[in-house]
Design an enzyme around this catalytic site. Structure first.
Site, PDB file in Angstrom:
ATOM      1  N   SER A 144     -12.706  -4.510  20.665  1.00  0.00           N
ATOM      2  CA  SER A 144     -11.358  -4.956  21.053  1.00  0.00           C
ATOM      3  C   SER A 144     -11.557  -6.091  22.047  1.00  0.00           C
ATOM      4  CB  SER A 144     -10.570  -3.765  21.622  1.00  0.00           C
ATOM      5  OG  SER A 144      -9.305  -4.155  22.066  1.00  0.00           O
ATOM      6  N   TYR A 158      -3.062 -12.308  19.614  1.00  0.00           N
ATOM      7  CA  TYR A 158      -4.381 -11.667  19.755  1.00  0.00           C
ATOM      8  C   TYR A 158      -4.263 -10.310  20.453  1.00  0.00           C
ATOM      9  CZ  TYR A 158      -9.384 -11.504  21.133  1.00  0.00           C
ATOM     10  OH  TYR A 158     -10.698 -11.149  21.325  1.00  0.00           O
ATOM     11  N   LYS A 162      -5.454  -6.679  19.148  1.00  0.00           N
ATOM     12  CA  LYS A 162      -6.489  -5.930  19.873  1.00  0.00           C
ATOM     13  C   LYS A 162      -5.941  -4.614  20.436  1.00  0.00           C
ATOM     14  CE  LYS A 162     -10.044  -8.618  19.192  1.00  0.00           C
ATOM     15  NZ  LYS A 162     -11.196  -8.165  18.400  1.00  0.00           N
TER      16      LYS A 162
HETATM   17  N1  LIG Z   1     -15.726 -14.372  23.066  1.00  0.00           N
HETATM   18  C1  LIG Z   1     -14.887 -13.727  23.837  1.00  0.00           C
HETATM   19  O1  LIG Z   1     -14.502 -14.190  24.933  1.00  0.00           O
HETATM   20  C2  LIG Z   1     -14.374 -12.372  23.422  1.00  0.00           C
HETATM   21  C3  LIG Z   1     -13.730 -11.573  24.396  1.00  0.00           C
HETATM   22  C4  LIG Z   1     -13.243 -10.335  24.030  1.00  0.00           C
HETATM   23  C5  LIG Z   1     -13.406  -9.887  22.740  1.00  0.00           C
HETATM   24  N2  LIG Z   1     -14.007 -10.672  21.814  1.00  0.00           N
HETATM   25  C6  LIG Z   1     -14.127 -10.128  20.444  1.00  0.00           C
HETATM   26  O2  LIG Z   1     -15.497 -10.036  20.113  1.00  0.00           O
HETATM   27  C7  LIG Z   1     -15.650 -10.159  18.696  1.00  0.00           C
HETATM   28  C8  LIG Z   1     -16.703 -11.215  18.416  1.00  0.00           C
HETATM   29  O3  LIG Z   1     -16.216 -12.462  18.897  1.00  0.00           O
HETATM   30  P1  LIG Z   1     -17.186 -13.661  19.224  1.00  0.00           P
HETATM   31  O4  LIG Z   1     -16.663 -14.278  20.466  1.00  0.00           O
HETATM   32  O5  LIG Z   1     -18.586 -13.227  19.122  1.00  0.00           O
HETATM   33  O6  LIG Z   1     -16.772 -14.653  18.019  1.00  0.00           O
HETATM   34  P2  LIG Z   1     -17.613 -15.662  17.119  1.00  0.00           P
HETATM   35  O7  LIG Z   1     -18.813 -16.151  17.826  1.00  0.00           O
HETATM   36  O8  LIG Z   1     -16.622 -16.647  16.611  1.00  0.00           O
HETATM   37  O9  LIG Z   1     -18.089 -14.736  15.900  1.00  0.00           O
HETATM   38  C9  LIG Z   1     -17.150 -14.208  15.010  1.00  0.00           C
HETATM   39  C10 LIG Z   1     -17.896 -13.608  13.836  1.00  0.00           C
HETATM   40  O10 LIG Z   1     -16.943 -13.017  12.961  1.00  0.00           O
HETATM   41  C11 LIG Z   1     -17.094 -13.567  11.642  1.00  0.00           C
HETATM   42  N3  LIG Z   1     -15.769 -13.604  11.028  1.00  0.00           N
HETATM   43  C12 LIG Z   1     -14.664 -14.244  11.494  1.00  0.00           C
HETATM   44  N4  LIG Z   1     -13.634 -14.077  10.653  1.00  0.00           N
HETATM   45  C13 LIG Z   1     -14.092 -13.295   9.638  1.00  0.00           C
HETATM   46  C14 LIG Z   1     -13.507 -12.767   8.462  1.00  0.00           C
HETATM   47  N5  LIG Z   1     -12.240 -13.019   8.127  1.00  0.00           N
HETATM   48  N6  LIG Z   1     -14.262 -12.012   7.650  1.00  0.00           N
HETATM   49  C15 LIG Z   1     -15.562 -11.736   7.946  1.00  0.00           C
HETATM   50  N7  LIG Z   1     -16.159 -12.205   9.061  1.00  0.00           N
HETATM   51  C16 LIG Z   1     -15.444 -12.973   9.883  1.00  0.00           C
HETATM   52  C17 LIG Z   1     -17.687 -14.969  11.874  1.00  0.00           C
HETATM   53  O11 LIG Z   1     -18.382 -15.483  10.765  1.00  0.00           O
HETATM   54  P3  LIG Z   1     -17.634 -16.400   9.643  1.00  0.00           P
HETATM   55  O12 LIG Z   1     -16.757 -17.352  10.389  1.00  0.00           O
HETATM   56  O13 LIG Z   1     -18.732 -17.042   8.880  1.00  0.00           O
HETATM   57  O14 LIG Z   1     -16.840 -15.444   8.808  1.00  0.00           O
HETATM   58  C18 LIG Z   1     -18.652 -14.643  13.003  1.00  0.00           C
HETATM   59  O15 LIG Z   1     -19.821 -14.049  12.490  1.00  0.00           O
HETATM   60  C19 LIG Z   1     -14.269 -10.504  18.147  1.00  0.00           C
HETATM   61  O16 LIG Z   1     -13.662  -9.333  17.654  1.00  0.00           O
HETATM   62  C20 LIG Z   1     -13.535 -11.024  19.373  1.00  0.00           C
HETATM   63  O17 LIG Z   1     -12.144 -10.863  19.252  1.00  0.00           O
HETATM   64  C21 LIG Z   1     -14.512 -11.897  22.124  1.00  0.00           C
END
Ligand SMILES: NC(=O)c1ccc[n+]([C@@H]2O[C@H](COP(=O)([O-])OP(=O)(O)OC[C@H]3O[C@@H](n4cnc5c(N)ncnc54)[C@H](OP(=O)(O)O)[C@@H]3O)[C@@H](O)[C@H]2O)c1
Length: 280
Positions: A144, A158, A162
Site C-alpha cells: 500500500s 491514489y 491504496k
Molecule cells: N515510490 C514511492 O514513493 C512509493 C511510496 C509508497 C508506496 N509505493 C508503492 O510501491 C509499489 C512499487 O512502486 P515503485 O515506486 O517501486 O514503482 P516503479 O519503480 O514505477 O515500479 C513499478 C513496477 O510495477 C510494474 N507495473 C506497473 N503497472 C503495471 C501493470 N499494469 N501491470 C503489471 N505491472 C505493472 C512496472 O513495470 P511495467 O511498467 O513494465 O509494467 C514496475 O515493475 C507501488 O505499489 C507503489 O504504489 C511507492
C-alpha cells in the site's frame, strides 16, 4: 539454512523500484524468484541481474509479461508461474500513481489507478489463494502506501486505491489466518524510485510541502523492512521512522482490535465445527 532458500516467490512489479529491490534481496538469499510486469525488455534485463546475484547454481528465475489490471492477463501469468508449484510468497508491488488537484484529474486517472493498484493486487491474490489453501501454507504481501492509511493532498485517486488495498488486506488477513496463510501490508513513505520521479512532475505545491516532511527512503531500505517483516510474519510493515510513527499515532489500538476480532472469529469457527459434527 536461510529462511528464503528454495522458496518460490512471485513478485509483481519486480522489474523496478521497490519490487526489484525486494527481488534482489531474496535472490541473494537463495529464493526462486518469478517476476511479473508489462515491459518485456525490463523483465529480461532484471532476470540477467538476478543471475549475477544468485546464491546457488540451481536457483530458478522466471518472468511473465502481463498487464495485471486485466483479469485474463493476470490469470495467464499466475497459471504459468504456478504450473509446477504454488508460490510460498506472493508480493504485490506493481503500482501506478498520478497526483493532481481533484477537480483537474480526469476520471480516467481514477479508473486506471484503481485498475492497476487495487485490481492488480486483488487478481493475483484471487488466483494464488486457492492454491495456498490447498497446500495449507503461504504468505501474501500487499504494498500500500502511507497514503493508504492517511489521506494526502493531491492523491485523491491514489489514496482511494491504496486505502482499498488496506480494507482488502485487513479482511483477507482475518479470513486466511485459519488456513495458516499469512498476510502482510506494507506502508512505504516516499521512496526514491522511477514512480516517485514521475509523480514529482504532477504534484501540486501543497503535496510537495507535505511530502517534504515525511523523509525519503531508498528502495533497498523499504525492501529490507519488507524482507524482515515476512520473516517475522508481521502483518503491518512500516518502513522508516515516519511511516511507523504516523501509522501507530493514527491506529493506536489496531493490534488489540485485531486480536479481539481473531478471538471472536475463532470462537465462531469452533461453534460452526461443533454444529457440523452434531448435524453429521
Ligand atoms: N515510490 C514511492 O514513493 C512509493 C511510496 C509508497 C508506496 N509505493 C508503492 O510501491 C509499489 C512499487 O512502486 P515503485 O515506486 O517501486 O514503482 P516503479 O519503480 O514505477 O515500479 C513499478 C513496477 O510495477 C510494474 N507495473 C506497473 N503497472 C503495471 C501493470 N499494469 N501491470 C503489471 N505491472 C505493472 C512496472 O513495470 P511495467 O511498467 O513494465 O509494467 C514496475 O515493475 C507501488 O505499489 C507503489 O504504489 C511507492
Amino acid at each position: 539454512m536461510d529462511f528464503f532458500d528454495r522458496k518460490h516467490i512471485i513478485i509483481t512489479g519486480g522489474t523496478s523500484g521497490i519490487g526489484k529491490a525486494i527481488a534482489l534481496r531474496l535472490v541473494r538469499r537463495g529464493a526462486d524468484v518469478s517476476i511479473i510486469a508489462r515491459r518485456q525488455s525490463l523483465l529480461g534485463q532484471t532476470i540477467a541481474e538476478f543471475e549475477e546475484h544468485k546464491a546457488r547454481p540451481d536457483q530458478t528465475f522466471r518472468q511473465f509479461s502481463a498487464d495485471l489490471s486485466n483479469w485474463e492477463e493476470a490469470q495467464s501469468a499466475i497459471e504459468t508461474l504456478t504450473a509446477d508449484a504454488p508460490p510460498d510468497v506472493l508480493i504485490n508491488s506493481a503500482g501506478y500513481s498520478h497526483p493532481g488537484y481533484f477537480e483537474e484529474l480526469p476520471v480516467e486517472v481514477f479508473q486506471r489507478i484503481m485498475a492497476v493498484d487495487f485490481f492488480g493486487t486483488l487478481y493475483p491474490c484471487k488466483l494464488v489463494v486457492p492454491l495456498m489453501i490447498e497446500r495449507g501454507s503461504g504468505h501474501i504481501v500487499n504494498v500500500s502506501s502511507v497514503a493508504g492509511f492517511l489521506g494526502v493532498f493531491g492523491f485523491t485517486a491514489y489514496s482511494a486505491a491504496k486505502f482499498a488495498i488496506r480494507g482488502f488486506s485487513d479482511t483477507l488477513r482475518q479470513e486466511l489466518k485459519p488456513y495458516g496463510i499469512h498476510v502482510s501490508i506494507v506502508y512505504p513513505p516516499d521512496t526514491d524510485t522511477p514512480l516517485l520521479h514521475y509523480e514529482d512532475e504532477f504534484k501540486p505545491l501543497e503535496t510537495k510541502r507535505l511530502s517534504g516532511n515525511a523523509g525519503l527512503l531508498t528502495a533497498d531500505e523499504v525492501a529490507r523492512a519488507v524482507v524482515k517483516g515476512i520473516e517475522k510474519k508481521r502483518y503491518v510493515i512500516t518502513p522508516g521512522f515516519e511511516s511507523t510513527l504516523f501509522f501507530w499515532l493514527t491506529n493506536p489500538i489496531f493490534t488489540f482490535v485485531n486480536w479481539y476480532m481473531d478471538w471472536v472469529i475463532a470462537k465462531a469457527r469452533r461453534e460452526k465445527a461443533q454444529d457440523g459434527r452434531q448435524a453429521g
